[in-house]
Design a protein around this motif. Structure first.
Motif, short mmCIF file in Angstrom:
data_model
loop_
_atom_site.label_atom_id
_atom_site.label_comp_id
_atom_site.label_asym_id
_atom_site.label_seq_id
_atom_site.Cartn_x
_atom_site.Cartn_y
_atom_site.Cartn_z
N ARG A 216 -3.80 8.20 1.00
CA ARG A 216 -3.67 8.63 2.40
C ARG A 216 -4.81 8.01 3.19
NH1 ARG A 216 -0.35 13.42 2.35
NH2 ARG A 216 1.24 12.83 0.86
N HIS A 217 -4.55 7.73 4.45
CA HIS A 217 -5.51 7.05 5.32
C HIS A 217 -5.75 7.90 6.56
CE1 HIS A 217 -4.81 3.35 3.00
NE2 HIS A 217 -3.57 3.81 2.92
N PHE A 218 -7.03 8.06 6.93
CA PHE A 218 -7.40 8.88 8.07
C PHE A 218 -8.43 8.18 8.95
CE2 PHE A 218 -6.37 11.69 4.53
CZ PHE A 218 -5.46 12.55 5.10
N LEU A 219 -8.31 8.38 10.25
CA LEU A 219 -9.35 8.01 11.20
C LEU A 219 -9.88 9.30 11.80
CD1 LEU A 219 -7.99 4.93 13.19
CD2 LEU A 219 -9.88 4.98 11.55
N ALA B 284 -0.69 -2.52 8.26
CA ALA B 284 -0.40 -3.32 9.46
C ALA B 284 -1.63 -3.44 10.35
CB ALA B 284 0.77 -2.71 10.23
N VAL B 285 -2.39 -2.35 10.49
CA VAL B 285 -3.62 -2.40 11.29
C VAL B 285 -4.64 -3.32 10.63
CG1 VAL B 285 -5.59 -1.05 12.11
CG2 VAL B 285 -3.28 -0.14 12.35
N ALA B 286 -4.82 -3.18 9.32
CA ALA B 286 -5.80 -4.00 8.60
C ALA B 286 -5.45 -5.48 8.64
CB ALA B 286 -5.91 -3.52 7.15
N GLU B 287 -4.16 -5.80 8.62
CA GLU B 287 -3.70 -7.19 8.64
C GLU B 287 -3.60 -7.77 10.04
OE1 GLU B 287 -0.02 -7.13 6.50
OE2 GLU B 287 -0.96 -6.42 4.66
N GLY B 288 -3.90 -6.97 11.07
CA GLY B 288 -3.83 -7.45 12.44
C GLY B 288 -2.42 -7.51 13.00
N LYS B 289 -1.48 -6.85 12.34
CA LYS B 289 -0.10 -6.85 12.80
C LYS B 289 0.21 -5.68 13.73
CE LYS B 289 1.54 -9.06 8.58
NZ LYS B 289 2.34 -8.88 7.36
N ARG B 290 -0.73 -4.75 13.84
CA ARG B 290 -0.52 -3.58 14.70
C ARG B 290 -1.83 -3.24 15.39
NH1 ARG B 290 1.38 2.57 13.20
NH2 ARG B 290 1.31 3.28 15.35
N ALA C 175 -11.07 14.88 16.17
CA ALA C 175 -9.74 15.00 15.56
C ALA C 175 -9.65 14.11 14.32
CB ALA C 175 -8.65 14.61 16.56
N MET C 176 -8.69 14.42 13.48
CA MET C 176 -8.42 13.64 12.29
C MET C 176 -6.98 13.14 12.41
SD MET C 176 -8.71 14.95 8.34
CE MET C 176 -7.55 16.27 8.58
N GLU C 177 -6.80 11.83 12.38
CA GLU C 177 -5.46 11.27 12.53
C GLU C 177 -5.07 10.54 11.25
OE1 GLU C 177 -3.07 8.34 15.58
OE2 GLU C 177 -4.79 9.47 16.31
N GLU C 178 -3.90 10.89 10.72
CA GLU C 178 -3.44 10.29 9.47
C GLU C 178 -2.50 9.12 9.76
OE1 GLU C 178 -1.42 11.45 5.19
OE2 GLU C 178 -1.37 12.91 6.80
N PHE C 179 -2.57 8.10 8.88
CA PHE C 179 -1.71 6.93 8.98
C PHE C 179 -1.01 6.72 7.65
CE2 PHE C 179 -4.89 6.45 12.17
CZ PHE C 179 -4.22 5.90 13.24
N THR C 180 0.23 6.28 7.70
CA THR C 180 0.95 5.96 6.47
C THR C 180 0.36 4.70 5.86
OG1 THR C 180 2.59 4.53 7.52
CG2 THR C 180 3.09 6.92 7.45
N GLU C 181 0.75 4.44 4.64
CA GLU C 181 0.31 3.21 3.95
C GLU C 181 0.73 1.98 4.75
OE1 GLU C 181 -1.66 1.22 0.93
OE2 GLU C 181 -1.43 3.39 1.03
N ASP C 182 1.97 1.97 5.24
CA ASP C 182 2.46 0.83 6.01
C ASP C 182 1.70 0.66 7.32
OD1 ASP C 182 4.34 0.22 4.06
OD2 ASP C 182 5.97 1.27 5.07
#
Length: 111
Positions: free
Chosen positions: A4-7, A24-30, A13-20
């Motif tokens: 699980r991924h959180f910012l 996508a954020v890490a790869e610069g696609k989002r 606040a704590m915001e969760e992100f799916t694996e996808d």
């Protein structure tokens, strides 16, 4: 193993992100425009999907400081360099508990 991924946002606040989404954020696609020009704490929680023979679930956490440009594109991810950037115990435990919320039987979660 699940991940699980959180910012953790500037307003607490704590915001969760799916694996996808995280990939996508890490790869610069989002982009994440709502985080434009911010430096936030990122937490990754990896854990076993089932308890072992002793009833334990192995959990591993990783953290980073992530920076976004004026459009909300990820520009940097690095380790925390000072105490203000590090997670406190409450934040760490909150991320772990939130990640495990659908994994543990309710009786474990209440103890």
């Amino acid at each position: 193993m699940s991940v699980r991924h959180f910012l953790l946002t500037e307003n607490g606040a704590m915001e969760e992100f799916t694996e996808d989404e995280a990939s996508a954020v890490a790869e610069g696609k989002r982009d994440l425009p709502r985080f434009a020009e911010q430096q936030l704490r990122y937490v990754q929680v990896a854990f076993d999907d089932q308890a072992n023979d002793e009833g334990e679930i192995q959990v591993k956490t990783l953290g980073a400081i992530v920076k976004f440009d004026d459009a909300g594109r990820l520009t940097e991810a690095d380790r925390a360099h000072d105490a203000q950037d590090e997670l406190n115990e409450f934040e760490h435990d909150a991320c772990v508990q939130f990640a495990l919320r659908d994994t543990l039987p309710r009786s474990y979660a209440l103890n």
